[in-house]
Design a protein around this motif. Structure first.
Motif: not given
Ligand SMILES: Cc1cc2nc3c(=O)[nH]c(=O)nc-3n(C[C@H](O)[C@H](O)[C@H](O)COP(=O)(O)O)c2cc1C
Length: 200
Positions: A26, A41, A65-66, A89, A93, A95, A186
């Protein structure tokens, strides 16, 4: 069992793909927006893609967003989440709107980057400061643009908590890194074994 992915006729209640491609490390990605708002995230479509120079990737399902922050600022940090930070963590995640910092939401302290402006998770035992190489929007076999945006970065600086170094090596059992499996599952790495490659 055998199935073809254009039909997805596995007959199972949930798609098994992510359980098969597991465990996945992760990457806990921290960035700054161009307005200076910190973002954090987790991404499990994450890995290293080379070591000379060290390079990493993560893939976002949708233009999240990332990705937007990295495209705008050219920088990010991959914090590695261990067992002790699993709840934070997961909380990060959620939204939330782009102007909400997941650091605050998850009650996490930020530490400054040295070579990048993006902050890192102060209590993460390791963190990789990265400069953006490129973002690739994947195209399918049918020639259609997918919603998978893959971000590549080069690692320019590495943070390691001194407490996890024993006998000159990073002791992974002290990090207890989290890995993502399928479904809501996990794994946590708590033991390792050694195996040398065959002599040539
Ligand atoms: C353990 C874990 C792994 C995740 N892996 C992904 C991933 O690989 N790709 C993805 O699009 N979202 C993934 N997510 C969901 C994102 O973390 C989530 O959509 C988050 O809100 C994105 O944040 P951001 O918009 O600030 O980048 C994952 C969530 C968790 C809990």
């Amino acid at each position: 069992m055998y199935y073809e992915t254009d039909k997805n006729d596995h007959g199972l209640p949930f798609n098994p793909f992510k359980a098969i491609v597991s465990p996945r490390p992760i990457g806990w990605i921290s960035t700054l927006s161009k307005d200076g708002i910190a973002n954090l995230a987790p991404y499990s479509f994450f890995n290293a893609v080379g070591d000379t120079p060290p390079m990493v990737m993560f893939s976002s399902t949708g233009y999240k967003d990332s990705v937007a922050n990295i495209d705008e600022t050219g920088e990010f940090v991959c914090n590695m989440a261990g067992w002790d930070l699993k709840d934070q963590m997961n909380t990060s995640s959620a939204s939330v709107p782009r102007d909400t910092s997941e650091f605050e939401l998850a009650g996490l302290t930020m530490a400054p980057g040295r070579l990048v402006k993006a902050p890192r998770v102060a209590h993460a035992l390791t963190a990789l400061e990265c400069k953006h190489l490129n973002t690739v929007r994947m195209t399918s076999l049918e020639g259609e643009e997918t919603e998978s945006y893959v971000v590549f970065g080069q690692v320019v600086a590495v943070h390691i908590d001194d407490n996890i170094v024993s006998n000159g090596r990073v002791d992974v059992t002290k990090i207890k890194p989290l890995a993502r499996l399928g479904y809501k599952d996990y794994a946590v790495i708590e033991s390792v074994f050694e195996m040398g490659r065959p002599a040539t």
